[in-house]
Structures are given as C-alpha cells and as structure tokens.
Scaffold this motif. Sequence first.
Motif: not given
Length: 525
Positions: A28, A31, A34, A144-146, A209, A213, A215-216
């Motif tokens: 991905p 941060n 994106t 979501v991006t950051s 995103r 991510s 983080e997902t």
Amino acid sequence: MIKQILGKLPRKPSKSSENREFGGSSAPSSNASTSSRSNDLVSNNISVNLDHTPLPGPNSASNLGYGEGSKFPQVGHPKLNGNTIVASYEALPGFRDVPSSEKQNLLVRKMNLCCVMFDFTDPTKNLKEKDVKRQTLLELVDYVTSANGKFTETVMQEVIKMVSVNLFRPLTPQPRENKVLEAFDLEEEEPLMDPAWPHLQIVYEFLLRFVASPETDAKLAKRFIDHSFVLKLLDLFDSEDPREREYLKTILHRIYGKFMVHRPFIRKAINNIFFCFMFETEKHNGIAELLEVLGSIINGFALPLKEEHKLFLVRALIPLHKPKCLPMYHQPLSYCIAQFVEKDCKLADTIIRGLLKYWPITNSSKEVMFLSELEEVLEATQPPEFQRCMVPLFRQLACCLSSSHFQRGTGVLVVAERALYLWNNDHIENLIRINRKIILPIVFPALEKNGRNHWNQVVQSLTLNVRKIFSEIDPELFEECLRKFQEEEAKVEEMKTKYDATWKCLEDIAATKAASSEAVLVHPA
C-alpha cells in the motif's frame, strides 16, 4: 480519461512467495503520498490521480442486515438510525476540532451522516445537503488515508454499512433510442454516465483506500467483507458507467490480493458470471474488466496448474470466443489465453482446437481477431503440441488464405493478408519448416490460386514470398505439390468439360423433343 485517472492494472505482477497464486501484491501507498492524493481529490473536483495496485477487500453486509431488499432512508424520511434528519442536515465538526479520544465517535457519526441518500436525477434538489455530504465523504477519505492505528470492529462495521447503502443499488438499464443494437454498434455508442457519480466516486475511493490501508486487518475485516459483499460488488460490474467499472476492477483486484480466504470464491463467482453471459443473456457491461483482473490472477497461478484452473480455461475462457460482442472484450481475453500457454505449453493443443471449434464462418472482422490471437498462442507452442493440431489448424488457415474478404476504408486487415503474416513470425515459420511435408500439401492450392488471381496486391505479394520460402527449403516437395496441383486442375478441367458436354447433350435432346411436340400440335394425325 478514466484510465489516466486510475492507471492500468499491472499486466504482469511480480510473484512473491506469499502470494504466488495472485502473482504478487503491491504494497500500500505510504500515508504521506496518499494524503497528498487526498488533497488532489478535493482540489481537482474529485479527479483522483492514484496508482491503484492490487490489494484485497471483499466485505459483506449480510451480518448487518443490509440485504438486497433493504430500504435505506432518503432525504425527507423522518429518521436515520434513530436521529431526526427532517429539521436539518448539517455538517459535523472536523477531525482536527475534536480531541483524539472523540475521533472514533465522530468518524462513526460522519459515516452515519453519509448514509442519507439523495435524488441526483434532479440537479436542483437538496443542493446544500448534497454539498455537505460530499465534503463529509472527502473528510472520510482523508481520515482513512492518514490513519495511524488499526481500525476497530465497530469502525469496520460502520464502514461496510455506509459503503453498502451508497453503492449497492439496482442497476436499471438506461433507455436507448434503438433498443435492438448489434454488438459492433455498441462500440460506437456513447457510454451512459450515472448522475450520482460525483458522490459515488468518493465512496469508491473511500472503499479502495480502506481496503488498501495497512491499518485494515484482513483477519478482522473478513467478518464484514464476506462472500455476500463480494457478490454484490461483482453485480455492480454490469454498470453502464465505465468510470464505475474501472473503480470496481481496481477494488476487486486489491480484495483478491489481501483476502486470500476469498480467492476460490471470487474465481467461482466470476466463472458463474461468464456462464450466465454466454448461455443466457449475452449482455453484460463488465466482461472486459473482469478479464483484466483475471489476467493478473492467472499470471500468478502456481505451477503445476491445478485441474480447477484448466477446467476454467476449457469451460469458461475458450467458450467466451462465441458471443457476437467478442470485440468488446477480446484483448483481455486473448491475454488470459496467452497466460495459460506460457504457464503450461501442453495446453496449446487444447486452446488451438478450442479456437477452431468457435472459428467464425461469416464474420471477417472477427476472423482477423482469431488469427491475431492464434499467432500469440503459436508463439508459445512447442513442436510436440504443434504436431498434434497442425492438420486441422492448417486446413482452416488454407480456407483463410482463400478468403476474398474486403472492407473498403475500415482499416481492417484482409483475412488472407492476416493469415499470411503468420510466416513473418520466426518461431511459427520454424514450426512450419519442420513439418513442411504435411503442411505444404494442405496450403499449396490456396497459395497457388492467390498468386495467380487474388484481387489484393498485398496478398499476392505476401503469397509469392511464402511460395519462395517453401521452394527454397524443399524444392523437391514444392515441385511435387505443384505437379499434383496441376494434375488436380487438369482433372477438374476434364470433369468440367464432361459436365458441359452432358448438359449440352441434355439441352439438345430437350430441344428436339420440344420441336417434335410442336409439330404434333400443328399437324395432328
């Protein structure tokens, strides 16, 4: 335009030990990068300039009660999740305006706000509310991006809820003036654009995103991105808006890469779409996009190929050559077929015989496409496989060489011309040289007739070149074929003379009997 916005999916993703079956999955974006693209989303009127690389993401809303028949509130309905919306539809505070402890609650509230649906068929209605929702969606994309912490189960549930409400809708076909359209006419038709796209695009970007991510967490997210969610996402590929199909292609690509547990199901679901298209409707807007995703998937298949993958080739990909609208998706289909031959050269015989089975009889433009694809397949074919299918193959090519196909001003190659270009390929020419004793007698009559009287000068010139190749590599065989051809011609001419004499005799007998009958009628006894 959309391809410039989204970027093309990689044709040949690099393989990794973790994702061999997928052909490799891109990491991905950072941060920082994106986040800058998120700013582009706002400043360029939602024109996203993003490198969409393959990642996972099939979520389903089945556990949340978002069934096909569920109705979500529209503007004017009294309640949404228990909150009154009749009085006002106001923007919520920004994420920077609340403490960190409240950001997750604010995220949930913003996603609930974006669950309200508007009527975009009337551009004059709810202008303020539409702008509030648009700005809120852009904030969600940026958030979501950051994000710098793992998304919780609650957040994932609300994400899938909001995405499901906005994206999963009936795809009612737009009326066209001419309802009965030929497949080739559809290429000339202007694509129909969804009036709700200004909002739908941001929802798609948000989903993309979210799936991409880091983080997902895939293990947690697969509870919400389940088979039901994947099926509904695949249903949207029938959208008439090409911009929507481009986003769906990229999202499905990422989902396949990230959620390994869903890979067999995704392949099976795509297979079912192809079956329905081929044997029932012959109408689907997203076949090309699905094949583009499959191109990357096939590229990553581990060797030796599973029997399941070979069956998919025989039962789904090869029969896709039959529908009339083949030109709409032939390029990605040809790429998928070529990938199978590169993976396992023993499949060349199966593929070539499959092409011969569906070879067009009266459609010259389609025949040129088959010849182009055949060249790609033969380029990866080895001598043993070539020898198994060369007799039926060159019988068909002999028919192509004898074709008088002509299309003035279309830019489409003459069928005979395209068939003769096969000899310009060094690998194919070498295969023909090795097996010339079988091939030359099959194609010689067509070559001889072309060289004498074909209407197209290019075809005549190419034919003479091919005849020269054969005469140089094996003069004895060439002379033998020429002698047999001349003998056959003499026999045909002799038979024609006999037929003409017979018909002349019959005509004379008929004329004599007719004269006798007239004489009897004029001078009765």
